[in-house]
Design a protein around this motif. Structure first.
Motif, short mmCIF file in Angstrom:
data_model
loop_
_atom_site.label_atom_id
_atom_site.label_comp_id
_atom_site.label_asym_id
_atom_site.label_seq_id
_atom_site.Cartn_x
_atom_site.Cartn_y
_atom_site.Cartn_z
N MET A 7 0.82 -1.20 0.00
CA MET A 7 0.00 0.00 0.00
C MET A 7 0.87 1.26 0.00
SD MET A 7 -2.84 -1.49 -0.09
CE MET A 7 -3.92 -0.06 0.03
N ALA A 8 2.08 1.12 0.54
CA ALA A 8 3.05 2.21 0.66
C ALA A 8 4.36 1.57 1.13
CB ALA A 8 2.57 3.26 1.66
N PRO A 9 5.47 2.32 1.16
CA PRO A 9 6.69 1.76 1.72
C PRO A 9 6.46 1.26 3.14
CG PRO A 9 7.19 3.80 0.57
CD PRO A 9 5.69 3.68 0.61
N ARG A 10 7.00 0.07 3.44
CA ARG A 10 6.90 -0.57 4.76
C ARG A 10 5.46 -0.90 5.15
NH1 ARG A 10 11.68 2.58 5.63
NH2 ARG A 10 13.33 1.33 6.66
N TYR A 45 10.71 -3.11 0.11
CA TYR A 45 9.94 -2.86 1.34
C TYR A 45 10.18 -1.44 1.85
CZ TYR A 45 8.72 -3.30 6.33
OH TYR A 45 8.20 -3.10 7.58
N ARG A 46 11.42 -1.00 1.80
CA ARG A 46 11.75 0.34 2.30
C ARG A 46 11.40 1.45 1.31
NH1 ARG A 46 17.30 -2.54 3.88
NH2 ARG A 46 16.77 -3.21 6.00
N GLY A 47 11.04 1.06 0.08
CA GLY A 47 10.68 2.05 -0.93
C GLY A 47 11.84 2.71 -1.60
N ILE A 48 13.04 2.09 -1.53
CA ILE A 48 14.24 2.71 -2.09
C ILE A 48 14.83 1.89 -3.24
CG2 ILE A 48 14.82 3.88 0.06
CD1 ILE A 48 16.90 1.67 0.58
N ALA A 49 14.09 0.91 -3.73
CA ALA A 49 14.61 0.06 -4.81
C ALA A 49 14.92 0.94 -6.03
CB ALA A 49 13.61 -1.01 -5.18
N PRO A 50 16.16 0.92 -6.51
CA PRO A 50 16.53 1.82 -7.61
C PRO A 50 15.76 1.56 -8.89
CG PRO A 50 18.27 0.22 -7.17
CD PRO A 50 17.29 0.09 -6.05
N THR A 71 7.53 4.30 -14.06
CA THR A 71 7.80 4.48 -12.64
C THR A 71 6.68 3.83 -11.83
OG1 THR A 71 8.94 6.56 -13.07
CG2 THR A 71 8.23 6.15 -10.81
N TRP A 72 7.05 2.94 -10.91
CA TRP A 72 6.04 2.20 -10.16
C TRP A 72 5.32 3.11 -9.18
CZ3 TRP A 72 4.12 -2.28 -11.44
CH2 TRP A 72 4.88 -3.13 -12.25
N GLN A 73 3.99 2.92 -9.15
CA GLN A 73 3.14 3.67 -8.23
C GLN A 73 2.42 2.68 -7.32
OE1 GLN A 73 3.20 6.99 -8.30
NE2 GLN A 73 4.47 7.11 -10.16
N TYR A 74 2.19 3.10 -6.07
CA TYR A 74 1.44 2.27 -5.14
C TYR A 74 -0.05 2.40 -5.42
CZ TYR A 74 5.82 1.94 -2.54
OH TYR A 74 7.12 1.70 -2.17
N PRO A 75 -0.83 1.34 -5.15
CA PRO A 75 -0.43 0.03 -4.60
C PRO A 75 0.22 -0.86 -5.65
CG PRO A 75 -2.78 0.03 -5.06
CD PRO A 75 -2.30 1.43 -5.34
N ILE A 76 1.01 -1.82 -5.17
CA ILE A 76 1.69 -2.79 -6.03
C ILE A 76 1.32 -4.18 -5.55
CG2 ILE A 76 3.89 -3.58 -6.95
CD1 ILE A 76 5.08 -0.86 -6.11
N ARG A 77 0.84 -5.03 -6.46
CA ARG A 77 0.42 -6.38 -6.09
C ARG A 77 1.40 -7.42 -6.62
NH1 ARG A 77 -5.51 -7.48 -8.01
NH2 ARG A 77 -4.41 -7.33 -10.01
N SER A 78 1.58 -8.48 -5.87
CA SER A 78 2.52 -9.53 -6.27
C SER A 78 2.09 -10.22 -7.56
CB SER A 78 2.66 -10.57 -5.15
OG SER A 78 1.41 -11.19 -4.88
N CYS A 79 0.81 -10.19 -7.89
CA CYS A 79 0.31 -10.87 -9.08
C CYS A 79 0.27 -9.96 -10.30
CB CYS A 79 -1.09 -11.44 -8.82
SG CYS A 79 -2.32 -10.20 -8.39
N ASP A 80 0.67 -8.68 -10.17
CA ASP A 80 0.63 -7.76 -11.31
C ASP A 80 1.71 -8.12 -12.33
OD1 ASP A 80 -1.50 -6.30 -10.35
OD2 ASP A 80 -0.23 -4.81 -9.33
N PRO A 81 1.45 -7.93 -13.62
CA PRO A 81 2.46 -8.21 -14.65
C PRO A 81 3.73 -7.40 -14.41
CG PRO A 81 0.30 -7.84 -15.65
CD PRO A 81 0.18 -7.47 -14.20
N GLY A 82 4.88 -8.04 -14.56
CA GLY A 82 6.16 -7.36 -14.43
C GLY A 82 6.67 -7.21 -13.01
#
Length: 357
Positions: A7-10, A45-50, A71-82
């Protein structure tokens, strides 16, 4: 099925979604165990992935700022493409196969580069059917083992070498053992956490040092090598201070294999003194490539085969230090983030998932 969702970092939750339909070339598996990556996944998890903001141009192999649509935007789901970075070492039991699949059967135990979620779907040619003798607790190390095996191939260890491994997390624990298998007479481990040092020693390392209690590790290594230093240093932390110390530890005219991702400007890295005067080489090792001099001999198929054999040879049973059910995955990440001193490998379990055996 249950997926993980940022939903957001951490801020990570578990959510129910409908299962996707199976394509003719795919298999569906019910997860048994998955391994948390304490490097790439924690950066997410920390929201700092380059890679959230920077992308590599495939033609020129140069990194540039990502476009707005990339550029990735929240929310991010494990089942989303890519989305490959919300878990990528999953072991599961096959419960359904597509009509074109002949190599995998229902009931097979497979390894897959797949996320932390109750069920996964993958093309059959992208999963590894596990031999009966390999347990899920061993197989969850497969992704990291492929990375470390590649690092060993890049390092060209010679019979009788003294090898120093900087960082004794999951990667370093396996590197230390494989260095011995490759012919090193002395393997020396370096880490800040006593549990990791003790585990490496129990698994075959000859000496271990903690920078917090040893004043000058480079001098201690010199004492163990008749004054010359290490024949090879493998840096597996991604910490620039550790890379700086690796330069001091290395013998003149030798090589450091750097497996880590060194984020940001390396303001703590000193490339004067030992680096300059001792003619030290730093060699990057990245899992997507291999030493050009042996590339013709090591196909992906051969590396997979060798790593399956290594899963049986290496001491892995004492590396899984913590287990969390999928429903408690937020707690797992919090512990890795805030108190990693007693952790080597965190595994996610699926015992409480509906329909799990």
């Amino acid at each position: 099925m249950k997926i993980t969702k940022y939903m957001a970092p951490r801020t990570l939750i578990v959510e129910d979604v409908d299962s996707a339909l199976l394509k003719p070339n795919e298999v569906r598996a019910q997860s048994i165990l998955s391994a948390v990556s304490h490097g790439s996944e924690m950066n997410v998890y920390r929201g700092i992935a380059p890679f959230f903001r920077r992308k590599q141009d495939p033609e020129f192999r140069l990194f540039e700022d990502a476009g707005e649509e990339e550029t990735w935007q929240y929310p991010i789901r494990s089942c989303d493409p890519g989305v490959w970075y919300m878990g990528y070492s999953n072991v599961g039991r096959v419960i359904e196969v597509g009509q074109e699949v002949t190599s995998i059967q229902v009931g097979d135990i497979i390894y897959a580069h797949a996320p932390h979620q109750s069920h996964i779907i993958k093309p059959a040619d992208e999963v590894v059917k596990l031999p009966d003798q390999i347990k899920p607790e061993q197989a969850i190390f497969f992704t990291n083992l492929m990375t470390t095996y590649n690092g060993i191939l890049d390092s060209s260890i010679k019979l009788g070498d003294t090898v120093v491994v900087m960082g004794l997390g999951v990667l370093g624990q396996m590197l230390a053992q494989m260095a011995k298998l490759s012919g090193a007479f002395q393997v020396i481990g370096v880490d800040l956490f006593e549990r990791r040092l003790k585990t490496a020693k129990a698994n075959g390392a000859d000496y271990v040092f903690n920078p917090q209690t040893t004043a000058d590790i480079a001098k201690e290594v010199r004492k163990l090598t008749n004054g010359k230093g290490a024949d090879l240093v493998i840096e597996a932390t991604g910490n620039q201070k550790s890379l700086k110390e690796a330069i001091r530890i290395a013998a003149p005219d030798t090589t450091i294999t750097a497996l880590g991702w060194y984020q940001g400007a390396c303001t703590a890295l000193d490339l004067s003194e030992e680096f300059h005067h001792n003619r030290v080489t730093i060699r990057s090792s990245q899992t997507g490539g291999i030493n050009p001099s042996i590339r013709h001999m090591y196909s992906d198929e051969r590396k997979v085969r060798h790593c399956l054999q290594l899963l049986e040879k290496l001491k892995l049973e004492n590396l899984v230090t913590h287990r969390y059910d999928l429903e408690d995955i937020q707690s797992a990440y919090e512990q890795i983030d805030q108190d990693p001193s007693e952790i080597i490998q965190v595994a996610i379990t699926y015992d409480r998932v509906e329909g799990a055996e």
